[in-house]
Design a protein around this motif. Structure first.
Motif, PDB file in Angstrom:
ATOM      1  N   ARG A  36      -8.472   3.105   1.756  1.00  0.00           N
ATOM      2  CA  ARG A  36      -8.679   2.630   0.389  1.00  0.00           C
ATOM      3  C   ARG A  36      -7.509   2.942  -0.534  1.00  0.00           C
ATOM      4  NH1 ARG A  36     -14.288   5.308  -0.859  1.00  0.00           N
ATOM      5  NH2 ARG A  36     -13.441   5.062  -2.930  1.00  0.00           N
ATOM      6  N   SER A  64      -4.586   1.425  -1.000  1.00  0.00           N
ATOM      7  CA  SER A  64      -4.024   0.269  -1.723  1.00  0.00           C
ATOM      8  C   SER A  64      -4.819  -0.029  -2.987  1.00  0.00           C
ATOM      9  CB  SER A  64      -4.011  -0.971  -0.826  1.00  0.00           C
ATOM     10  OG  SER A  64      -3.111  -0.785   0.230  1.00  0.00           O
ATOM     11  N   ASP A  65      -6.142   0.048  -2.885  1.00  0.00           N
ATOM     12  CA  ASP A  65      -6.970  -0.191  -4.076  1.00  0.00           C
ATOM     13  C   ASP A  65      -6.705   0.877  -5.138  1.00  0.00           C
ATOM     14  OD1 ASP A  65      -8.104  -2.365  -2.827  1.00  0.00           O
ATOM     15  OD2 ASP A  65      -9.768  -1.202  -1.991  1.00  0.00           O
ATOM     16  N   TYR A  66      -6.549   2.131  -4.720  1.00  0.00           N
ATOM     17  CA  TYR A  66      -6.236   3.219  -5.656  1.00  0.00           C
ATOM     18  C   TYR A  66      -4.885   2.984  -6.322  1.00  0.00           C
ATOM     19  CZ  TYR A  66      -4.055   7.667  -6.922  1.00  0.00           C
ATOM     20  OH  TYR A  66      -3.361   8.658  -7.566  1.00  0.00           O
ATOM     21  N   TYR A  67      -3.871   2.613  -5.528  1.00  0.00           N
ATOM     22  CA  TYR A  67      -2.524   2.434  -6.065  1.00  0.00           C
ATOM     23  C   TYR A  67      -2.485   1.254  -7.038  1.00  0.00           C
ATOM     24  CZ  TYR A  67       2.537   2.092  -6.284  1.00  0.00           C
ATOM     25  OH  TYR A  67       3.828   2.050  -6.730  1.00  0.00           O
ATOM     26  N   ASP A  68      -3.231   0.187  -6.738  1.00  0.00           N
ATOM     27  CA  ASP A  68      -3.260  -0.982  -7.625  1.00  0.00           C
ATOM     28  C   ASP A  68      -4.074  -0.724  -8.896  1.00  0.00           C
ATOM     29  OD1 ASP A  68      -1.742  -2.347  -5.803  1.00  0.00           O
ATOM     30  OD2 ASP A  68      -3.444  -3.355  -4.856  1.00  0.00           O
ATOM     31  N   GLY A  69      -4.878   0.319  -8.903  1.00  0.00           N
ATOM     32  CA  GLY A  69      -5.652   0.659 -10.105  1.00  0.00           C
ATOM     33  C   GLY A  69      -7.044   0.080 -10.088  1.00  0.00           C
ATOM     34  N   SER A  70      -7.463  -0.579  -9.036  1.00  0.00           N
ATOM     35  CA  SER A  70      -8.797  -1.169  -9.011  1.00  0.00           C
ATOM     36  C   SER A  70      -9.852  -0.170  -8.520  1.00  0.00           C
ATOM     37  CB  SER A  70      -8.809  -2.412  -8.096  1.00  0.00           C
ATOM     38  OG  SER A  70      -8.458  -2.046  -6.771  1.00  0.00           O
ATOM     39  N   GLN A  71      -9.488   0.995  -8.113  1.00  0.00           N
ATOM     40  CA  GLN A  71     -10.374   2.048  -7.618  1.00  0.00           C
ATOM     41  C   GLN A  71     -10.297   3.233  -8.567  1.00  0.00           C
ATOM     42  OE1 GLN A  71     -12.957   2.904  -5.374  1.00  0.00           O
ATOM     43  NE2 GLN A  71     -12.235   1.108  -4.277  1.00  0.00           N
ATOM     44  N   SER A  90      -9.656   6.902  -9.815  1.00  0.00           N
ATOM     45  CA  SER A  90      -8.657   7.831  -9.295  1.00  0.00           C
ATOM     46  C   SER A  90      -9.203   9.229  -9.053  1.00  0.00           C
ATOM     47  CB  SER A  90      -7.470   7.898 -10.251  1.00  0.00           C
ATOM     48  OG  SER A  90      -7.896   8.406 -11.503  1.00  0.00           O
TER      49      SER A  90
END
Length: 180
Positions: free
Chosen positions: A9, A11-18, A20
């Motif tokens: 997961r 990529s989702d964290y890095y893109d900001g959609s998850q 933190s």
């Protein structure tokens, strides 16, 4: 959160959609995942600092042509089937060629050939000459002249005479030293 879930997961964290929170907590406790985050961030920063790519004039028409024919690809070679069919065909051809190449030895029947007996009524006129006739217990080769009519009649003897083998059986020369 464990390391495998973090990586799945990330990529989702890095893109900001998850959110933190769980990611930050895991990176505080796991040095390996913290290192992974640092490497990814440094790599993205380096890519952004690169100068823009210089494209040739023919790039855009070739890209459009490739995108236009992108939908034709499944009709020409369906995915999944082409590779399996090709592999099966090559494997079947290899098996057939192997069977054909080995077939003479696989199905060969034992062949028995009977030869008529050889009957000798008299001894040969001249016994065959041995390959090397000289030695410690055998006589030395006969002297033959180079221009004689029977030059080739005793070839093994000549080969021995002019080879280094003849030096082995020669008696040592008697040398006078003058000390007598």
């Amino acid at each position: 959160m464990d390391c495998s879930e973090f990586l799945q997961r990330y990529s989702d964290y890095y893109d900001g959609s998850q959110g933190s929170g769980p990611f930050e907590a895991h990176m505080d406790s796991c040095q390996s995942c913290r290192r992974y985050d640092q490497v990814v961030r440094r790599g993205v920063r380096m890519l952004r600092e690169l100068p823009p790519a210089q494209l040739s004039e023919e790039f855009r028409p070739r890209l459009r042509h490739g995108l236009f024919h992108l939908h034709d690809h499944p009709a020409l070679a369906p995915e999944g089937k082409g590779t399996a069919v090709n592999t099966t065909t090559v494997l079947a051809m290899a098996i057939v060629l192997t069977v054909l190449a080995w077939s003479p030895t696989l199905w060969r029947a034992e062949v028995s050939v009977e030869l008529p007996p050889i009957v000798v009524s008299q001894a040969p006129a001249r016994p065959a000459a041995p390959l090397l006739r000289a030695g410690p217990f055998l006589p030395t080769p006969s002297d033959q002249t180079l221009g004689g009519a029977d030059f080739w009649s005793d070839t093994p003897s000549l080969l021995y005479r002019y080879s280094p083998l003849s030096d082995r059986n020669r008696p040592p020369a008697l040398v006078q030293t003058g000390l007598e």
